[in-house]
Design a protein around this motif. Structure first.
Motif: not given
Lengths: 238, 377
Positions: A130-136, A149-161
């Motif tokens: 999601v383009g946030l590797s520098q903000q980890a 919001q991109r962290v929000n999206i990445a979080r939703a995908l974390m467990n491969e839903p």
């Protein structure tokens, strides 16, 4: 079918009577498809999302997520279903203030009982996606609205839903950032074969999605084009 | 504990403040516990160290509690107890609060009259002209073996010095019963300026033979102590129960235990209040985590884990400081530094604090995950 809502009716107490939020709504979303649900405020969009996320039990109808009918599941099993099969992207990012961007994702793996080292690596991969590797390692207050919001999206995908439910992802973003977030959601859906439902009142991003439906007074209707997969069982007028 | 640990680090100011409060309460509880035990020991040491199972008192009138100050037993009572079935030994013990003088030094002491050679008597020789001092009495009166001092009307020689023994906050001086008897009778003391006259006066007044009788009983013989008590007009209690007969101990220990109890209660309430506010502040986070699939059990474990970390660290530091204070104070104050006075209060405080925290974080179960859909952060 990754997500299937069949004949869903949902009512809320309203004084001495009951208000119908969803009226005989059916919706089927196969893997790799983004369905946008639009409608005016109070039309029932968020209720539809809450039912699909198993946060509300409807008065009638059935919800099937990843092949599991949810009606008979208890609170623990529903939590397990949300943890492992449903990703939720909230309207506001709702990030936990004590966690860094990477940790926001790691907590999902922790909830699912996965190994911390593997979780950290996967979190960094997703943040890179999601383009946030520098903000980890930044906390929410150190991120912009779009980054959150991109962290929000990445979080939703974390467990491969298998199902991704997205609530007004662009409401707090300007037009440019909103379009970027919507394109990101569509791309991730296609790449990861999730069944994605995006609730939005912003029709300017609908070109990016695969299908569109409109909720009005609790009833769901398909909007042309492209059409095809949305059930037409719900009437279009009250 | 993933989120809990991150919260502890992120909100370190709030948790540090709460930790300091917990530490201070634990320090206070530790100091109070050590002091309570120390003061209690200064009250009761001479009684708890008696080689006896039970003590026989003169029964108080109208069901009142027995007391060392009021109990007086006659020779016939002693004789009857010695012949009672199941009694292995019955030894008289006279107790009188008086003053001892050694040169210019004058101190309050507890005179313990015992039969020389009985199990109650110290090892050194006792007779009508010799007494044994407890270490504290010897120190305060600046006496060593062979020195003379005045106890009431008698001039006595120090025949020995025993390990520290205290009764009702005064050091013990062991004497023979004939030395104790004039001390127990005000008239005898009044007329007993002359040793010989004192003896004659107390004899003529039929003085008490003891304050209490120290019993050792054969429990396998199931002696009917109550029946003997009723027949002789006495009241027999265990050594432990007899501590309530020391007036100053009952009042003092009761007050200190009440204070300690309130501190335990306060710690539970303070911890509970903190975690109530903390849980309310976190309710949005909890709703988000629930919506993301966290089970209620997971969230409760997380919240209780935070409380455990806070309580263990706060109580641990506070208890360690109390122990250090106890070491630093040394003999200047009566402070007992033992596991029972340091660890037990710490464990009790941790348990009660945890109870308060658990009651507070129960509201985690009531947070509706649906609120996460409409909440903003």
């Amino acid at each position: 079918m990754n997500l299937s809502l069949t004949d869903i009716t949902l009512t809320y107490p309203d004084g001495t009577g009951r208000l119908t939020a969803l009226d005989q709504v059916s919706l089927e979303v196969p893997a790799g498809t983004v369905v946008a649900v639009v409608g005016p405020s109070g039309s029932g969009k968020s209720s539809l999302l809450a039912v699909a996320a198993t946060l509300i039990t409807p008065d009638s109808g059935s919800v099937t997520v990843a092949g599991r009918e949810t009606r008979t599941l208890g609170p623990g099993a529903l939590a397990e279903l949300r943890r492992n099969h449903i990703g939720v992207v909230f309207q506001q990012p709702n990030l936990l203030p004590s966690l860094t961007a990477a940790e926001q994702l790691q907590v999902m793996a922790h909830l699912a009982g996965r190994r911390p080292r593997h979780a950290r690596r996967r979190a960094l991969e997703l943040l890179d996606t999601v383009g946030l590797s520098q903000q980890a390692d930044r906390r929410p207050h150190q991120l912009s609205g779009g980054q959150r919001q991109r962290v929000n999206i990445a979080r939703a995908l974390m467990n491969e839903p298998s199902v991704l439910l997205v609530d007004e992802p662009t409401s707090a973003l300007d037009q440019e950032r909103g379009a970027a977030v919507m394109n990101l959601l569509v791309n991730l859906t296609h790449e990861r074969c999730t069944a994605t439902v995006v609730v939005t009142h912003d029709r300017s991003h609908l070109r990016a999605v695969d299908r569109t439906a409109e909720v009005h007074d609790g009833r769901l209707a398909e909007l042309p084009p492209p059409g095809g997969l949305i059930s037409r069982r719900a009437p279009t007028t009250t | 504990m993933f989120v809990a640990c991150k919260d502890l680090r992120f909100a370190r100011g709030r948790f540090a403040l709460m930790g300091v409060v917990t530490t201070l309460i634990a320090l206070l509880v530790g100091l109070l516990s050590g002091l309570t035990a120390g003061l209690g020991r200064e009250n009761t040491q001479a009684i708890t160290s008696l080689p006896a199972d039970r003590l026989v008192f003169a029964a108080a009138p109208d069901g009142e509690s027995v007391s060392f100050a009021d109990s007086r037993l006659e020779k016939t009572t002693l004789t009857a107890w010695r012949s009672a079935p199941g009694v292995i030994s019955a030894d008289p013990l006279g107790i009188a609060m008086t003053r001892a003088e050694a040169g210019a030094v004058n101190r309050a002491v507890a005179a313990f009259g015992v039969t020389p050679g009985s199990p109650l008597a110290p090892d050194a020789k006792l007779d009508s002209r010799q007494a044994v001092l407890s270490q504290r009495a010897a120190d305060e009166l600046r006496l060593t073996v062979g020195d003379t001092f005045r106890l009431g009307a008698r001039q006595l020689i120090v025949s020995g010095i025993a390990e520290g023994s205290m009764f009702s906050h005064t050091p013990v001086v062991w004497t023979s019963l004939d030395v104790w008897q004039p001390l127990a009778s005000p008239r005898a003391v009044e007329v007993g300026r002359d040793d010989q006259a004192g003896d004659q006066a107390t004899e003529a007044d039929d003085p008490p033979v003891a304050t209490v009788i120290a019993l050792r009983v054969d429990s396998s013989a199931s002696p009917d102590i109550g029946a003997v008590d009723r027949r002789l007009g006495t009241r027999t209690v265990t050594v432990e129960d007899s501590l309530a007969a020391i007036g100053s101990y009952t009042a003092e220990n009761g007050s200190l235990q009440l204070m300690r109890g309130f501190l335990f209660l306060i710690s539970a309430l303070v911890i509970g209040a903190f975690f109530t506010v903390w849980t309310i502040q976190r309710s949005t986070d909890i709703a988000v985590l629930k919506a993301l699939g966290a089970s209620t059990g997971y969230l409760l474990r997380d919240a209780v884990g935070q409380a455990v970390v806070l309580l263990v660290l706060g109580t641990g530091v506070g208890t360690a400081l109390a122990a250090l204070a106890g070491v630093a104070l040394g003999d200047t104050v009566p402070f007992v530094l033992e596991p029972a006075t340091v660890l037990f209060p710490a464990l009790t405080m941790t348990a009660l604090g945890l109870l308060g925290a658990v009651l507070a974080v129960r509201r985690v179960t009531a947070v509706d995950p649906l609120t996460a859909l409409g909440s903003a952060r």
